[in-house]
Design an enzyme around this catalytic site. Structure first.
Site, PDB file in Angstrom:
ATOM      1  N   SER A 138       0.853  -1.187   0.000  1.00 11.49           N
ATOM      2  CA  SER A 138       0.000   0.000   0.000  1.00 11.49           C
ATOM      3  C   SER A 138       0.886   1.233   0.000  1.00 11.49           C
ATOM      4  CB  SER A 138      -0.893   0.014   1.253  1.00 11.49           C
ATOM      5  OG  SER A 138      -1.557   1.253   1.395  1.00 11.49           O
ATOM      6  N   TYR A 151      -2.640  -1.376  10.456  1.00 14.95           N
ATOM      7  CA  TYR A 151      -2.680  -1.730   9.045  1.00 14.95           C
ATOM      8  C   TYR A 151      -1.473  -1.152   8.310  1.00 14.95           C
ATOM      9  CZ  TYR A 151      -4.082  -1.591   4.120  1.00 14.95           C
ATOM     10  OH  TYR A 151      -4.103  -1.718   2.751  1.00 14.95           O
TER      11      TYR A 151
END
Length: 253
Positions: A138, A151
């Site tokens: 990400s 996360y």
């Protein structure tokens, strides 16, 4: 990577980016196997894409990972591409109490799962004339989102692992590519069609073009300024990035 004549296994392939990649590879004539925990969703995707196949996998369960790996090797001996895509993105509060079960689940799904699955398949992948491991991290691996601190940390960990993995596989037939998505309009958190989110079809098209090259890291141009994190000056960048989202929050309803 070569974009055709592959046998490709994609975790989290029943929705979002995973489904988008699965369908794009399927249209190119590759053999595509998708995995996930929800059989109904897997069946829905394979029904919509005749010839695509599926297998149930609990990425949090080492026994499930090992069983699926053995099944894949036996059923698809030409398997040569692994896409570690499955992930979850719960909100948290790094300034307060972090729920332990949620934290462990995020770590297990986003980081330990890809490491375990790759470990279970790596010798098979190394036996192929050419193989590719694609790790889905990400942009938050480089610029963390404060409201999803755990996360973001798991994606930073998978990015770091990919760097080490790429080096250690340098003298084998296995290459490692990393895709680092921006905010894409999927249901990872909430599919709200926010104009700041990149449309899924546009993301898949740009990502497939990047995967077709030899680049080790595939990012869309829109996030290049965030990827080019200014080193020791990152604190100001990250503060400003997160403050912009505090000032203009992501809608969740």
């Amino acid at each position: 990577m070569h974009m055709t004549d592959n046998t490709i296994f994609i975790t989290g392939g029943a929705s979002g980016i995973g489904r988008g990649l699965a369908e794009a590879f399927h249209k190119l004539g590759n053999t595509v196997i998708i995995a996930g925990r929800r059989k109904a969703l897997l069946d829905e995707v394979t029904a919509a894409n005749p010839g695509m196949q599926s297998i149930e996998l609990d990425i949090n369960d080492p026994a499930s990972i090992n069983d699926v790996a053995q099944t894949l090797i036996q059923r698809y001996p030409a398997l040569n591409v692994l896409v570690n895509n499955a992930g979850i993105m719960p909100f948290d509060d790094a300034a307060g109490h972090i729920d332990d079960a949620t934290m462990v689940g995020t770590l297990t799904t986003n980081f330990m799962g890809p490491v375990r699955l790759t470990s279970a398949l790596i010798e098979h992948l190394k036996s192929q004339p050419r193989s590719v491991i694609i790790n889905n991290t990400s942009v938050l691996a480089f610029v963390p989102l404060a409201g999803n601190a755990v996360y973001s940390a798991t994606k930073a960990a998978l990015h770091s692992y990919s760097l080490s993995q790429r080096f250690t596989l340098r003298d084998t037939t296995v290459t490692v590519q990393e895709i680092a998505p921006p905010w894409v309009n999927t249901d990872l958190i909430h599919k709200g069609d926010d104009p700041r989110a990149m449309p899924l079809d546009a993301f898949i098209a740009e990502t497939m073009a990047g995967l077709a090259t030899d680049t080790p890291e595939v990012i869309v141009e829109a996030i290049r300024p965030l990827r080019d994190n200014p080193g020791s000056q990152e604190h100001g960048l990250i503060h400003g990035f997160n403050q912009s989202l505090v000032d203009n929050p992501i809608p969740v309803s």
